[in-house]
Design an enzyme around this catalytic site. Structure first.
Site, short mmCIF file in Angstrom:
data_model
loop_
_atom_site.label_atom_id
_atom_site.label_comp_id
_atom_site.label_asym_id
_atom_site.label_seq_id
_atom_site.Cartn_x
_atom_site.Cartn_y
_atom_site.Cartn_z
N ARG A 104 0.35 -0.56 -0.36
CA ARG A 104 0.00 0.30 0.13
C ARG A 104 0.62 1.49 0.13
O ARG A 104 1.77 1.10 1.20
CB ARG A 104 -0.80 0.01 1.22
CG ARG A 104 -1.82 0.76 1.84
CD ARG A 104 -2.39 1.33 2.87
NE ARG A 104 -3.54 0.36 1.67
CZ ARG A 104 -4.76 0.72 2.28
NH1 ARG A 104 -5.36 1.44 3.92
NH2 ARG A 104 -6.16 0.64 2.86
N HIS A 131 -7.40 0.88 -5.89
CA HIS A 131 -7.78 0.10 -5.18
C HIS A 131 -8.76 -1.76 -4.94
O HIS A 131 -10.01 -1.79 -4.87
CB HIS A 131 -8.57 1.00 -4.25
CG HIS A 131 -8.02 0.37 -2.44
ND1 HIS A 131 -7.65 -1.58 -1.97
CD2 HIS A 131 -8.53 0.55 -1.35
CE1 HIS A 131 -7.81 -1.11 -0.85
NE2 HIS A 131 -8.42 -0.38 -0.72
N GLN A 134 -10.11 -4.01 -3.05
CA GLN A 134 -11.20 -3.65 -2.48
C GLN A 134 -12.84 -3.35 -3.67
O GLN A 134 -13.45 -4.60 -3.00
CB GLN A 134 -11.31 -1.83 -2.28
CG GLN A 134 -12.59 -1.30 -1.42
CD GLN A 134 -12.86 -1.62 -0.30
OE1 GLN A 134 -11.89 -1.57 0.80
NE2 GLN A 134 -13.80 -1.56 0.15
N ASP A 227 -17.17 7.31 -0.82
CA ASP A 227 -16.06 6.58 -0.38
C ASP A 227 -16.28 8.01 0.42
O ASP A 227 -16.88 8.76 -0.26
CB ASP A 227 -15.44 6.41 -1.03
CG ASP A 227 -13.57 6.30 -0.61
OD1 ASP A 227 -13.80 5.96 0.84
OD2 ASP A 227 -12.98 5.52 -1.24
N CYS A 267 -16.53 1.38 1.34
CA CYS A 267 -15.02 0.71 1.40
C CYS A 267 -14.71 1.20 2.91
O CYS A 267 -13.74 0.26 3.49
CB CYS A 267 -14.00 1.06 0.65
SG CYS A 267 -13.68 2.53 0.17
N ARG A 295 -13.15 -8.33 2.08
CA ARG A 295 -12.37 -8.33 1.56
C ARG A 295 -10.95 -9.24 2.42
O ARG A 295 -10.37 -9.73 1.64
CB ARG A 295 -11.49 -6.94 2.56
CG ARG A 295 -12.55 -5.66 2.38
CD ARG A 295 -11.80 -5.21 1.25
NE ARG A 295 -10.21 -5.01 0.85
CZ ARG A 295 -9.44 -4.05 1.41
NH1 ARG A 295 -10.34 -3.10 2.18
NH2 ARG A 295 -8.10 -4.17 1.46
N1 CP Z 1 -11.54 0.01 2.85
C1 CP Z 1 -10.08 0.17 3.11
O1 CP Z 1 -8.82 -0.27 2.46
O2 CP Z 1 -10.02 0.45 4.47
P1 CP Z 1 -8.08 0.63 5.29
O3 CP Z 1 -8.26 1.85 4.60
O4 CP Z 1 -8.73 0.35 6.52
O5 CP Z 1 -7.90 -0.66 4.89
N1 NVA Z 2 -10.44 6.19 -1.57
C1 NVA Z 2 -9.73 6.41 0.05
C2 NVA Z 2 -9.88 4.21 0.36
C3 NVA Z 2 -9.53 4.05 1.57
C4 NVA Z 2 -9.22 3.23 1.85
C5 NVA Z 2 -8.22 6.23 0.20
O1 NVA Z 2 -7.56 6.51 -0.61
O2 NVA Z 2 -8.06 7.22 1.33
#
Ligand code: CP
Ligand code: NVA
Length: 308
Positions: A104, A131, A134, A227, A267, A295
């Site tokens: 990530r 993502h 997700q 989101d 999400c 997930r």
């Molecule tokens: N939805 C998601 O990826 O959550 P986190 O940022 O907690 O991993």
């Molecule tokens: N769009 C959000 C998703 C978090 C899981 C971000 O990138 O912060």
């Protein structure tokens, strides 16, 4: 699965997606019945995080453990990457120790570079652009909630709307919905549309991927998704975004325009009172925690298919 890595939804053929869904469903029912299943015994997944996470970290770490393997949490801050070691040297080194890498981070190009130099599968756990885990978990959830078991044809009858910021989650959902011929509209304020190139690729695959700036586009939706308005890394834009996105809030009035049995998705993490109100996220249409649970199952399937 044909692909070695899962960096983008575009790495997957339709058959791969269906295989992931089938595998996730089987793993989910195995886990619910309490049966042990440890096909990844002795395997290690490196998990590199340069942004915070609750769901992704815990579901990957517990997922690899349930499959018999080991998850190794690596903070981007503590790796030599931070002191300038190249991504390619990091990939080549890690490949000598471990069996898969989940990452990530901010730049999508960095994940592509990592995959290019890695001998082991690389899984994108979120970048500024996509993502994919997700999106896969989300459509798997829609399949469970809205279609009879694994009837992907049923997905084509649904009206799916994403309302809010055209962000990484929206980008991956566009590509995934295109591959599965799902009628999907991303509704955003002007200037906050999803990535142009990804939209064009999705549109090339399916005419049923649409963009709109009109909140009225949620009418008769079967699935309504939102989101956060300010994704990780965009914090300096937060105040401006709070104003621009206000009319796009998912609240009771907006939800009343959708079908009565419309499911509400997010999400998570949510900014309650901003993109979604408490009554809606905690209301009877919300499936957000089932979505979060999935997930785990979908990522176990991805690891199993890529790392076996
Ligand atoms: N939805 C998601 O990826 O959550 P986190 O940022 O907690 O991993
Ligand atoms: N769009 C959000 C998703 C978090 C899981 C971000 O990138 O912060």
């Amino acid at each position: 699965m044909k692909t070695k890595h899962l960096v983008s939804i575009s790495d997957l053929e339709k058959e791969d997606i269906l295989e992931i869904f089938e595998t996730a469903a089987a793993l989910k029912s195995k886990q619910k019945s309490g049966k042990k299943y440890t096909p990844l015994e002795g395997k290690t997944l490196a998990m590199i995080f340069s942004k915070p996470s609750t769901r992704t970290r815990v579901s990957f770490e517990t997922g690899i453990y349930q499959l018999g393997g080991l998850g190794l949490f690596l903070s981007g801050q503590e790796l030599q990457l931070r002191r300038g070691e190249t991504i390619s040297d990091t990939a080549r080194t890690l490949s000598r120790y471990i069996n898969g890498i989940m990452i990530r981070t901010f730049s999508h190009n960095d994940v592509e570079e990592l995959a290019k130099h890695s001998d082991v599968p690389v899984i994108n756990g979120l970048t500024d652009l996509e993502h994919p885990c997700q999106a896969l978990g989300d459509v798997f959830t829609i399949l469970e909630k809205k279609c009879s078991k694994s009837d992907v044809q049923g997905l084509k009858k649904l009206k799916f709307v994403f309302i809010g910021d055209g962000n990484n989650v929206a980008n991956s959902l566009m590509l995934l919905c295109a591959k599965l011929s799902i009628n999907f509209t991303v509704i955003t304020p002007a200037g906050y549309e999803p990535d142009k190139n990804i939209f064009n690729s999705a549109k090339e695959i399916s005419p049923d991927i649409k963009l709109s700036n009109e909140v009225a586009g949620v009418a008769a939706a079967d699935v309504m998704y939102t989101d956060v308005w300010t994704s990780m890394g965009k914090d300096e834009e937060r105040e401006k975004r709070l104003q621009v996105f206000k009319p796009y809030q998912v609240n009771a009035s907006l939800l009343s325009k959708a079908k009565p049995d419309c499911i509400v998705m997010h999400c998570l993490p949510a900014k309650r009172g901003e993109e979604i109100t408490n009554d809606v996220i905690d209301g009877k249409n919300s499936v957000v925690f089932d979505q979060a649970e999935n997930r785990l199952h979908i990522q176990k399937a991805i690891m199993l298919l890529l790392m076996s």
